[in-house]
Design an enzyme around this catalytic site. Sequence first.
Site, short mmCIF file in Angstrom:
data_model
loop_
_atom_site.label_atom_id
_atom_site.label_comp_id
_atom_site.label_asym_id
_atom_site.label_seq_id
_atom_site.Cartn_x
_atom_site.Cartn_y
_atom_site.Cartn_z
N SER A 91 6.91 -21.56 1.03
CA SER A 91 8.34 -21.86 1.15
C SER A 91 8.83 -22.97 0.23
O SER A 91 10.03 -23.10 -0.01
CB SER A 91 8.68 -22.22 2.60
N LYS A 161 10.37 -29.32 4.11
CA LYS A 161 11.52 -28.76 3.40
C LYS A 161 12.20 -29.87 2.60
O LYS A 161 11.85 -31.05 2.72
CB LYS A 161 12.54 -28.16 4.38
#
Length: 307
Positions: A91, A161
Amino acid sequence: MAFGARSGHEGPEEGREQIAASSEAVTDEVPGEVMDDGEKHSHGGRRAKNRQPKQQRSFWKELPLLVIIALALALVIKTFLVQAFSIPSQSMQDTLQVGDRVLVDKLTPWFGAEPQRGEVVVFHDPGGWLAGEPTPQQNVLQKGLSFIGLMPSAQEKDLIKRVIAVGGDTVSCKKGGKVMVNGHALNEKNYIYPGNTPCDDMPFGPIKIPKGRIWVMGDHRQDSSDSRYHQNLPGNGTVSTNEVVGRAFSVAWPVNRWDFLGVPSTFDQQGLAAAATSGAPAAAGLAGAVPLVLWRRRRRTRSRTAG
């Protein structure tokens, strides 16, 4: 740690005589005992010779103590300073690859620092983000190393993230367009995965980010289950800053990927933070004025007393 060695070297006769002649050697004599001068020297010499230096403990006896101290320090560092985390998914490509080990700063949050736009952060699952994800099994040794921070833990369900917006910001992204923060478009070419679009797979917003929360997105946009995909959960896709473990500041492993995880320049553009920091200059001015006012009051009080 330095270890001393016991010496078996005995000094010359003159040295023993000097020891015997010291006040310490004379004090050791038995009161009232009749001896000539030669016997006194010989007696004192024997006493000095019998005083062996204290033997130091062997390395193997000290080893358990050293291990305990090392483990205690590692636990403190992991809890309060820096912790290593392993990257389990794609990701955050190409910024981070699967298997990378990143170092996370856990110290600054203790002093009230909050995540900033553009930073890569590790945070606990806010609830439901990792639902259904399998938890890897670890053996006893791996669990022990994870506990003291020498190995990433498989039990802690954490995510990594990039922070796109913080409390007070308004963020949005239309299909075919760029991510907008407070009306300013982000130029994300430097960190978005090659071939990806900013948000074509999941457009969103505009969304007003509540105070104390952040909006996060993965760099591999078309392979990241980030804030966009959890707007149906409590928090509407945002993450509480209380859930943030810390900022990932460096890739530590493998060696050929050593790198510093800085903030992309697009987050430094003028006016981007206007909505979130409009009160900062006033607060800074107040903080600087208070000491000056107190100093002037003390000076006036002293001058009145002197008069």
